[in-house]
Design a protein around this motif. Structure first.
Motif, PDB file in Angstrom:
ATOM      1  N   TYR A  45       0.852  -1.198   0.000  1.00  0.00           N
ATOM      2  CA  TYR A  45       0.000   0.000   0.000  1.00  0.00           C
ATOM      3  C   TYR A  45       0.889   1.251   0.000  1.00  0.00           C
ATOM      4  O   TYR A  45       0.684   2.190  -0.774  1.00  0.00           O
ATOM      5  CB  TYR A  45      -0.890  -0.051   1.242  1.00  0.00           C
ATOM      6  CG  TYR A  45      -1.823   1.133   1.431  1.00  0.00           C
ATOM      7  CD1 TYR A  45      -3.173   1.036   1.086  1.00  0.00           C
ATOM      8  CD2 TYR A  45      -1.376   2.324   1.994  1.00  0.00           C
ATOM      9  CE1 TYR A  45      -4.044   2.107   1.278  1.00  0.00           C
ATOM     10  CE2 TYR A  45      -2.237   3.385   2.185  1.00  0.00           C
ATOM     11  CZ  TYR A  45      -3.567   3.278   1.833  1.00  0.00           C
ATOM     12  OH  TYR A  45      -4.422   4.328   2.023  1.00  0.00           O
ATOM     13  N   LEU A  46       1.930   1.255   0.853  1.00  0.00           N
ATOM     14  CA  LEU A  46       2.838   2.404   0.949  1.00  0.00           C
ATOM     15  C   LEU A  46       3.576   2.619  -0.372  1.00  0.00           C
ATOM     16  O   LEU A  46       3.696   3.748  -0.856  1.00  0.00           O
ATOM     17  CB  LEU A  46       3.863   2.180   2.068  1.00  0.00           C
ATOM     18  CG  LEU A  46       3.552   2.748   3.448  1.00  0.00           C
ATOM     19  CD1 LEU A  46       2.270   2.136   4.013  1.00  0.00           C
ATOM     20  CD2 LEU A  46       4.709   2.506   4.400  1.00  0.00           C
ATOM     21  N   GLU A  47       4.068   1.515  -0.920  1.00  0.00           N
ATOM     22  CA  GLU A  47       4.839   1.623  -2.155  1.00  0.00           C
ATOM     23  C   GLU A  47       3.952   2.147  -3.286  1.00  0.00           C
ATOM     24  O   GLU A  47       4.372   3.003  -4.066  1.00  0.00           O
ATOM     25  CB  GLU A  47       5.438   0.256  -2.513  1.00  0.00           C
ATOM     26  CG  GLU A  47       6.468   0.296  -3.633  1.00  0.00           C
ATOM     27  CD  GLU A  47       7.778   0.993  -3.256  1.00  0.00           C
ATOM     28  OE1 GLU A  47       8.231   0.852  -2.102  1.00  0.00           O
ATOM     29  OE2 GLU A  47       8.335   1.702  -4.119  1.00  0.00           O
ATOM     30  N   HIS A  48       2.713   1.653  -3.349  1.00  0.00           N
ATOM     31  CA  HIS A  48       1.787   2.146  -4.376  1.00  0.00           C
ATOM     32  C   HIS A  48       1.499   3.622  -4.170  1.00  0.00           C
ATOM     33  O   HIS A  48       1.443   4.400  -5.122  1.00  0.00           O
ATOM     34  CB  HIS A  48       0.481   1.350  -4.355  1.00  0.00           C
ATOM     35  CG  HIS A  48       0.594   0.025  -5.041  1.00  0.00           C
ATOM     36  ND1 HIS A  48       0.935  -0.079  -6.366  1.00  0.00           N
ATOM     37  CD2 HIS A  48       0.432  -1.243  -4.592  1.00  0.00           C
ATOM     38  CE1 HIS A  48       0.982  -1.358  -6.704  1.00  0.00           C
ATOM     39  NE2 HIS A  48       0.689  -2.085  -5.643  1.00  0.00           N
ATOM     40  N   ALA A  49       1.323   4.001  -2.905  1.00  0.00           N
ATOM     41  CA  ALA A  49       1.052   5.415  -2.608  1.00  0.00           C
ATOM     42  C   ALA A  49       2.213   6.273  -3.109  1.00  0.00           C
ATOM     43  O   ALA A  49       2.021   7.345  -3.670  1.00  0.00           O
ATOM     44  CB  ALA A  49       0.850   5.605  -1.106  1.00  0.00           C
ATOM     45  N   PHE A  50       3.429   5.767  -2.926  1.00  0.00           N
ATOM     46  CA  PHE A  50       4.625   6.521  -3.340  1.00  0.00           C
ATOM     47  C   PHE A  50       4.738   6.608  -4.857  1.00  0.00           C
ATOM     48  O   PHE A  50       5.177   7.620  -5.405  1.00  0.00           O
ATOM     49  CB  PHE A  50       5.875   5.876  -2.732  1.00  0.00           C
ATOM     50  CG  PHE A  50       7.162   6.495  -3.217  1.00  0.00           C
ATOM     51  CD1 PHE A  50       7.383   7.858  -3.108  1.00  0.00           C
ATOM     52  CD2 PHE A  50       8.168   5.709  -3.772  1.00  0.00           C
ATOM     53  CE1 PHE A  50       8.575   8.437  -3.541  1.00  0.00           C
ATOM     54  CE2 PHE A  50       9.354   6.274  -4.217  1.00  0.00           C
ATOM     55  CZ  PHE A  50       9.556   7.644  -4.106  1.00  0.00           C
ATOM     56  N   ASN A  51       4.319   5.539  -5.536  1.00  0.00           N
ATOM     57  CA  ASN A  51       4.425   5.538  -7.004  1.00  0.00           C
ATOM     58  C   ASN A  51       3.841   6.804  -7.620  1.00  0.00           C
ATOM     59  O   ASN A  51       4.413   7.377  -8.534  1.00  0.00           O
ATOM     60  CB  ASN A  51       3.700   4.322  -7.589  1.00  0.00           C
ATOM     61  CG  ASN A  51       4.553   3.071  -7.467  1.00  0.00           C
ATOM     62  OD1 ASN A  51       5.737   3.161  -7.186  1.00  0.00           O
ATOM     63  ND2 ASN A  51       3.941   1.922  -7.661  1.00  0.00           N
TER      64      ASN A  51
END
Ligand SMILES: Cc1cc2nc3c(=O)[nH]c(=O)nc-3n(C[C@H](O)[C@H](O)[C@H](O)COP(=O)(O)OP(=O)(O)OC[C@H]3O[C@@H](n4cnc5c(N)ncnc54)[C@H](O)[C@@H]3O)c2cc1C
Lengths: 396, 518
Positions: free
Chosen positions: B354-360
């Motif tokens: 979820y965090l990584e997607h948010a950062f994308n």
């Protein structure tokens, strides 16, 4: 003019058609990516054209940058180590510039063309450094190497040749001044500048007029000895005149990787260009610090005894003594009948060595031999002539 | 003769530096552009009658030595309640994380034990870096005695403090990412998400970005002093106490006056010029502003070497976190969390993917479709922050990149409403409780807090912008190329958060190089 064809390795200059025609030996080299003649015919005839009549050299490959905008002066003043506050429209000045560490990046000339409008000429590509240095300044910088065709007309009869070719008002032009004039209806800028230490001019025009300009000059060949000259002849006269060549006489700071292989203006003997009584410029802090210490080495002018070429020679503080330097570039000067060299020499406690000897390797019928030659450090240019600054120059 | 100092900016670091120098006998004048001191650590009012911490809302660790040296308790500093971290879950399986303890539905004993040993180990790594924190970062070339001592201390702490095995592990994890580490150590996705948030929030980083382990250690350092707290009265209370201490030592503090430029001639500073044209002269100028503001705006590139100015200009400092203030008519209901539990630090960071997607999204100049949140409700512990019965909620929301493709003008409220809706997914009916709202995107933070890029740390905390290279090579150790000009803000080593360490270290550096007393 036609765009450069990418399949050509070397780019032709706007004068190429004539340059190619006049080149008998087709001895080409690359100068900033342009196809340039080293020699057209014989080195001796070209050299003597410069020193005793009139020479023409295609100067287009010299890097040229146009600097305009409200902060143009501020930008240039912050770029170079010299005080350029006396520069005016119609004048030219010699400059050099350093990186943060006070090591020389390149040298060149600044022409003030109009209010807030300058041309900077340099030996090497400098666009990146210029753009980087313009942070926070309201200036526009563009490279115009290809948009300006340039010829150097140098030698004792150069003023007469150009006058005969149709230019007016040259006789009154003082050194480092610029004349805006025209020929056959197109504009030509003439500056009394050059790289030979003699009387000479540089002509600047738009590329589409290049061939007409060339032809107009060679049209008076029936009256004067006029020769196109290549880079090899230039190398002799620039050393005779004592001009430094970044990249040959010293490693420019941008291309230096190893510690201590770059050089400050002081180490090049260019102290006279550095001015600390002007607003901040890149490298000032480092240069002030450096000046407080005894100088460690210097690029010096040297004459080398004998007639063996001291190419790439190591230098020693006595015959078979301690190694203290190397020769960077050297020529046989026909006019002085001597070996002249630019050499990087170590100083001890800020003082030049009292003796310098070159160890010279040379060939006799393909057999290598070694010899020693005593060298003498010379402060003044090896060769200069009152013609260089006389106004008006002598008419022939 | 008394030496005079002007401090540009009254963030907590500027105030701390002012206090130390005034205490040492310097004549100190501090000039703050905003109408109050504190910078990112201040208290602001919004929505008529509600108060909230401006940017920083959680006090991770104001350095103990600073508190002692300046007797901040004597100056009125009040400690707030320590808070745990509660990671919210849509199904109500919230996790509660203390310094060493983890609890919650679905958490295995293995993960609970792993959490304890992981935190102990990583706090030890953070502690091993301590000598570096309270000293100027050592120079690698031309070290002075103090630099050598600092390096020796780090070496000792790493080698003997940690032991050979831990030392090897420390060297292994130093350069890699938190995503790989947490996957090695834990099973529970929610637990990993909550820890990973501490490694990325405030940085232009996702869990898989290299450097996140160092960023996590920076964040964790505070825990060696104890759990984070929510100061009563908001962060402004903390900085007001520091300001009062500085004033007590004799510093003059002027607010509402912006410095237009730092006066420099012949490579030396002589004072500042305010935007009203007034000039103030001093022997020393200390800037609490970030490096770009200090060098490019206040000093000006004309006084700097070209490559140095270029390096400053190239530093990365584009913020990724927006601040959302919400006025609530009553406390929301997050599953079965009690009102007492709502007073802790709440996270929306369900798992690392979820965090990584948010950062994308941030990488491509968009805001996260599903943001990550750090939430506090400070009015639970301090009821004076809101009208009776009402509450304030403070949210740090990522990722909200400074450079938004479409520009923030039209997008600001859309992102704010997205944040509110997201909270509503964890607390049904939440939207109806919101009676006042305000958002500060990084662009707004830049403008209102005079902080380039609106960046949490006054510049990314990557390894190339840390230690002896913070903010840039050529201006580390709080010195600058301009004689008499120093940096004291988060832009300098060891970086951001309300720690007071940059301000303390800058003062020590000035005392050391300019004389122990004014
Ligand atoms: C959204 C967000 C949330 C955060 N949350 C937390 C948190 O929960 N906990 C935490 O510890 N940290 C948090 N931080 C980080 C923290 O706010 C900063 O690291 C900290 O405030 C830095 O303090 P400082 O004193 O170095 O600089 P600042 O607080 O930035 O202060 C600098 C001061 O200088 C002033 N100034 C600048 N230029 C001038 C000028 N020309 N003239 C006069 N004055 C000037 C500014 O107005 C400002 O007051 C957060 C940051 C952000 C952006």
């Amino acid at each position: 003019m036609a765009k450069h064809d990418f399949k050509q390795v070397l780019e032709p200059t706007p004068f190429h058609a004539r340059v190619d025609e006049q080149s008998l030996v087709k001895n080409w080299t690359s100068w900033n990516g342009y196809q340039t003649a080293r020699v057209y015919d014989t080195l001796a005839s070209e050299y003597f054209a410069i020193r005793s009549s009139c020479s023409v050299m295609d100067l287009t490959p010299m890097e040229k940058y146009r600097i305009t905008g409200p902060d143009a002066f501020k930008f240039l003043s912050h770029l170079v180590v010299r005080d350029i506050s006396k520069l005016q429209v119609g004048r030219v000045t010699y400059v050099l510039w350093c990186n943060d560490e006070g090591k020389v990046l390149d040298d060149g000339t600044i022409f003030q063309l109009a209010e807030n409008d300058y041309r900077l000429c340099s030996q090497h590509h400098q666009l990146d450094w210029l753009l980087l240095s313009s942070l926070g300044m309201d200036v526009n910088i563009s490279k115009e190497t290809h948009e300006v065709a340039a010829l150097a007309i140098q030698g004792p009869t150069s003023c007469s040749v150009l006058t005969e070719a149709g230019f007016r008002g040259l006789a009154q032009l003082k050194p480092f001044r610029v004349l805006q004039t025209n020929l056959h209806g197109f504009e030509v800028m003439i500056s009394r500048t050059g790289y030979t230490g003699d009387l000479g001019y540089e002509l600047w025009t738009s590329p589409e007029n290049a061939l007409e300009l060339w032809d107009a000059i060679f049209a008076v060949q029936n009256l004067y000895n006029i020769r196109p000259v290549g880079l090899d002849a230039l190398e002799i006269v620039r050393i005779e005149a004592g001009f430094i060549m970044p990249g040959d006489d010293f490693n420019t700071a941008e291309t230096t990787v190893r510690a201590d292989h770059d050089r400050s203006p002081f180490e090049l003997g260019m102290d006279w260009v550095v001015n600390f009584n002007k607003p901040y410029f890149t490298g000032k802090r480092a240069l002030i610090a450096e000046q407080a210490l005894p100088i460690r080495r210097r690029l010096v002018k040297m004459s080398v005894k004998g007639n063996k070429p001291p190419a790439d020679s190591f230098l020693y503080d006595g015959k078979s003594g301690k190694r203290i330097g190397t020769i960077k570039s050297q020529v046989w000067s026909p006019i002085l009948k001597a070996n002249l060299a630019m050499a990087d020499v170590e100083y001890r406690n800020g003082v030049a060595p009292s003796e310098v000897w070159a160890e010279i390797y040379y060939q006799k019928e393909l057999e290598w031999r070694a010899t020693w030659a005593e060298c003498r450090i010379i402060d003044k240019p090896f060769w200069s002539h009152p013609r260089r600054s006389a106004t008006p120059p002598g008419q022939f | 003769m008394t030496r005079s100092v002007i401090i540009v900016g009254g963030g907590h670091n500027g105030l701390i530096c002012a206090a130390y120098l005034a205490k040492a006998g310097y004549e100190v004048k501090l000039v703050e552009a905003r109408d109050r001191v504190g910078g990112g650590a201040s208290t602001v009012s919004f929505a008529g009658g509600y108060s909230v911490s401006g940017l920083a809302h959680i006090l991770h660790s104001l350095n103990e030595k600073v508190c002692r040296d300046l007797n901040l308790a004597g100056a009125g500093l009040k400690a707030g309640p320590a808070v745990d971290t509660i990671s919210l879950d849509r199904q109500g399986r919230h996790l509660t994380l203390g310094a060493n303890t983890a609890s919650g539905d679905g958490l295995s004993q293995k993960d609970i034990d792993a959490y304890r040993s992981f935190k102990n180990e990583y706090r030890a790594y953070a502690a091993a870096l301590d000598p570096l924190m309270m000293n100027k970062p050592p120079r690698l070339k031309d070290m002075d005695g103090r630099d050598k001592l600092t390096l020796a201390k780090i070496g000792m702490k790493l080698r003997f403090g940690l032991g050979a095995k831990s030392m090897r592990e420390f060297l292994r994890v130093g350069g890699i990412n938190i995503y790989d580490i947490l996957n090695e150590v834990f099973d529970n996705e929610s637990l990993k998400g909550a820890i990973a948030l501490d490694a990325v929030l405030g940085h232009h980083m996702g869990p898989r970005t290299p450097n996140t382990v160092l960023a996590y250690l920076h964040r964790l350092r505070g825990e060696n002093q104890g759990l984070p707290t929510l100061p009563p009265g908001g962060m402004g209370q903390v900085t007001q106490a520091i300001s009062d201490a500085a004033h007590g030592f004799g510093a003059t503090i002027r607010t509402g006056e912006k410095v237009k430029r730092i006066l420099v001639s012949d490579g030396k500073t002589s004072g500042v010029e305010l935007s009203n044209g007034e000039q103030l002269h001093a022997d020393i100028v200390v800037s609490n502003a970030d490096a770009k503001t200090t060098f490019l705006d206040l000093v000006g590139t004309g006084e700097l070497d070209a490559m140095f100015a270029h390096r400053v200009n190239q530093t990365r400092c584009k913020g990724t976190v927006a601040k959302v203030y919400l006025a609530l008519s009553e406390l929301p209901q997050f599953g079965d969390l009690s009102p007492e539990q709502l007073g802790h630090r709440l996270l929306v960071a369900p798992d690392m993917r979820y965090l990584e997607h948010a950062f994308n999204f941030a990488k491509y100049g968009e805001f996260s479709r599903a943001p990550v949140l750090e939430i506090t409700v400070p009015s639970i512990a301090d009821t004076s922050l809101a009208p009776a019965g009402h509450h304030v909620m403070s949210v740090s929301a990522g990722y909200a990149p400074y450079e938004l493709k479409e520009g923030w003008e039209q997008q600001r409220t859309i992102f704010m409403d997205k944040v509110i809706a997201l909270v509503g997914e964890y607390a049904p009916g939440f939207e109806q409780l919101v009676v006042g709202k305000e958002i500060l995107t990084p662009v707004d933070i830049e403008r209102e807090y005079n902080l380039t890029g609106g960046h949490w740390h006054q510049g990314e905390m990557t390894i190339d912008q840390s230690f002896m290279m913070r903010p840039v090579h050529g201006s580390a150790q709080y010195d600058t190329p301009i004689e008499g000009l120093f940096l004291c803000g988060a832009t300098a080593h060891p970086g951001g958060n309300v720690t007071g360490i940059p301000g303390h270290n800058a003062a020590q550096r000035i005392l050391k190089t300019q004389g122990e007393s004014g």
